[in-house]
Design a protein around this motif. Structure first.
Motif, PDB file in Angstrom:
ATOM      1  N   SER A  47       0.853  -1.185   0.000  1.00  0.00           N
ATOM      2  CA  SER A  47       0.000   0.000   0.000  1.00  0.00           C
ATOM      3  C   SER A  47       0.889   1.234   0.000  1.00  0.00           C
ATOM      4  O   SER A  47       2.041   1.184   0.435  1.00  0.00           O
ATOM      5  CB  SER A  47      -0.926   0.012   1.225  1.00  0.00           C
ATOM      6  N   LEU A  48       0.346   2.338  -0.468  1.00  0.00           N
ATOM      7  CA  LEU A  48       1.123   3.576  -0.535  1.00  0.00           C
ATOM      8  C   LEU A  48       1.100   4.334   0.784  1.00  0.00           C
ATOM      9  O   LEU A  48       1.866   5.284   0.966  1.00  0.00           O
ATOM     10  CB  LEU A  48       0.606   4.464  -1.675  1.00  0.00           C
ATOM     11  N   THR A  49       0.223   3.961   1.688  1.00  0.00           N
ATOM     12  CA  THR A  49       0.214   4.487   3.053  1.00  0.00           C
ATOM     13  C   THR A  49       0.310   3.301   4.000  1.00  0.00           C
ATOM     14  O   THR A  49      -0.357   2.290   3.787  1.00  0.00           O
ATOM     15  CB  THR A  49      -1.081   5.269   3.340  1.00  0.00           C
ATOM     16  N   GLN A  50       1.143   3.429   5.014  1.00  0.00           N
ATOM     17  CA  GLN A  50       1.293   2.326   5.960  1.00  0.00           C
ATOM     18  C   GLN A  50      -0.068   1.933   6.518  1.00  0.00           C
ATOM     19  O   GLN A  50      -0.770   2.751   7.109  1.00  0.00           O
ATOM     20  CB  GLN A  50       2.216   2.725   7.107  1.00  0.00           C
ATOM     21  N   GLY A  97       5.856  10.668  13.318  1.00  0.00           N
ATOM     22  CA  GLY A  97       5.512  11.399  12.109  1.00  0.00           C
ATOM     23  C   GLY A  97       5.247  10.517  10.912  1.00  0.00           C
ATOM     24  O   GLY A  97       5.366  10.962   9.767  1.00  0.00           O
ATOM     25  N   ILE A  98       4.870   9.257  11.163  1.00  0.00           N
ATOM     26  CA  ILE A  98       4.610   8.299  10.082  1.00  0.00           C
ATOM     27  C   ILE A  98       3.103   8.145   9.927  1.00  0.00           C
ATOM     28  O   ILE A  98       2.409   7.743  10.852  1.00  0.00           O
ATOM     29  CB  ILE A  98       5.259   6.935  10.400  1.00  0.00           C
ATOM     30  N   GLU A  99       2.605   8.480   8.753  1.00  0.00           N
ATOM     31  CA  GLU A  99       1.169   8.385   8.488  1.00  0.00           C
ATOM     32  C   GLU A  99       0.752   6.925   8.379  1.00  0.00           C
ATOM     33  O   GLU A  99       1.457   6.098   7.797  1.00  0.00           O
ATOM     34  CB  GLU A  99       0.824   9.111   7.187  1.00  0.00           C
ATOM     35  N   SER A 100      -0.406   6.604   8.935  1.00  0.00           N
ATOM     36  CA  SER A 100      -0.929   5.246   8.810  1.00  0.00           C
ATOM     37  C   SER A 100      -2.443   5.285   8.748  1.00  0.00           C
ATOM     38  O   SER A 100      -3.079   6.252   9.170  1.00  0.00           O
ATOM     39  CB  SER A 100      -0.483   4.369   9.991  1.00  0.00           C
ATOM     40  N   ILE A 101      -3.011   4.226   8.208  1.00  0.00           N
ATOM     41  CA  ILE A 101      -4.457   4.057   8.152  1.00  0.00           C
ATOM     42  C   ILE A 101      -4.787   2.651   8.644  1.00  0.00           C
ATOM     43  O   ILE A 101      -3.910   1.794   8.745  1.00  0.00           O
ATOM     44  CB  ILE A 101      -5.020   4.279   6.729  1.00  0.00           C
ATOM     45  N   VAL A 102      -6.066   2.432   8.929  1.00  0.00           N
ATOM     46  CA  VAL A 102      -6.518   1.160   9.482  1.00  0.00           C
ATOM     47  C   VAL A 102      -7.334   0.409   8.440  1.00  0.00           C
ATOM     48  O   VAL A 102      -8.089   1.009   7.677  1.00  0.00           O
ATOM     49  CB  VAL A 102      -7.349   1.396  10.764  1.00  0.00           C
ATOM     50  N   ASN A 103      -7.185  -0.907   8.403  1.00  0.00           N
ATOM     51  CA  ASN A 103      -8.006  -1.766   7.559  1.00  0.00           C
ATOM     52  C   ASN A 103      -8.680  -2.800   8.458  1.00  0.00           C
ATOM     53  O   ASN A 103      -8.011  -3.480   9.226  1.00  0.00           O
ATOM     54  CB  ASN A 103      -7.148  -2.469   6.503  1.00  0.00           C
ATOM     55  N   VAL A 104     -10.010  -2.904   8.353  1.00  0.00           N
ATOM     56  CA  VAL A 104     -10.752  -3.754   9.285  1.00  0.00           C
ATOM     57  C   VAL A 104     -11.250  -5.056   8.667  1.00  0.00           C
ATOM     58  O   VAL A 104     -11.890  -5.853   9.363  1.00  0.00           O
ATOM     59  CB  VAL A 104     -11.952  -2.987   9.890  1.00  0.00           C
TER      60      VAL A 104
END
Length: 257
Positions: A47-50, A97-104
């Motif tokens: 993915s392009l975002t962690q 400072g590391i951007e991340s998103i969640v996948n459920v």
């Protein structure tokens, strides 16, 4: 402190195979402390975002391959997630400072479940799956591992699942020994890991012999840097196993303390 590990996942059929490496993985947990949870970066989740998994129940099993034994498509690894740990990971990344998103809802791909099924076959340890992003620099990959290092103090095992030599186009199905160029690359890598020479490792693409052949694309190499970053405090690397399949598929396991 729980060590971090890099574990090669080989071909999807690894979980059905019987050889020295599978014997090693099957015995992995016998003499090691049981982790409270496992955080696993898989080369097969890009993915392009962690991205951090936060599955509310148990994971589905992803069969992200084709043409293998029917038995593989009947296998499952119903590990459960850990929502609190997923939230803590997001916090640790944000602090750095590391951007991340969640996948459920994403299940476990074979880069995760194939090795976990050999290492912890009962699927009774919570798992948080993590993506990799080949667009980041090698320094940035290492920093992500560093950001999660304190989890090791809480009996959480950080695992990078990939392959140091992973060139499917150069596979020789009849080979019984590694190709010379594959062995030379791994030998260089061993030297730099044991010396904890991050400067050389971050420049492996230009510094290592046969790097282009060994690492044609970086997604399988990245988990090594992520696991190594998680071991930055102690900076001790130990090679636990290395063997080869088909001349160009490296099966190795590194411990970072």
């Amino acid at each position: 402190m729980m060590p971090a590990y890099f574990v090669a996942h080989g071909a999807p059929s690894l979980v059905l195979e019987e050889h020295g490496y599978t014997d090693f993985l099957k015995s992995f947990s016998k003499d090691r402390p049981r982790p409270r949870a496992i955080v696993l970066f898989s080369a097969h989740w890009e993915s392009l975002t962690q991205t951090v998994s936060a599955v509310p129940g148990t994971y589905e099993t992803i069969y992200d391959f084709g043409g293998f034994q029917d038995e593989l498509y009947r296998m499952t690894y119903p590990a459960r997630g850990d929502a609190a740990l997923s939230e803590e990971i997001g916090r640790l990344l944000k602090e750095r400072g590391i951007e991340s998103i969640v996948n459920v809802d994403r299940g476990l791909d074979h880069g995760a479940w194939a090795v976990l099924k050999l290492m912890y076959p009962d699927a009774d340890i919570p798992v948080v799956a993590m993506s990799v992003n080949r667009m980041l620099s090698n320094e940035e990959q290492y920093r992500i591992g560093q950001a999660l290092a304190e989890l090791r103090e809480k009996d959480i095992m950080i695992v990078g699942s990939g392959g140091t030599v992973h060139n499917l186009r150069r596979i020789d199905w009849r080979a019984e020994e590694p190709a010379d160029w594959a062995a030379q690359f791994d030998s260089w890598l061993e030297e730099k890991l044991l010396a904890w020479d991050t400067e050389a490792l971050f420049q492996y693409r230009s510094a290592a012999p046969y790097a282009v052949e060994a690492v044609p694309t970086s997604e399988h190499f990245i988990p090594l840097l992520l696991a190594m970053g998680a071991g930055d405090q102690g900076r001790k690397a130990v090679l636990l196993h290395r063997s080869y399949q088909y001349g160009t598929l490296s099966l190795s396991c590194w411990k970072f303390e």
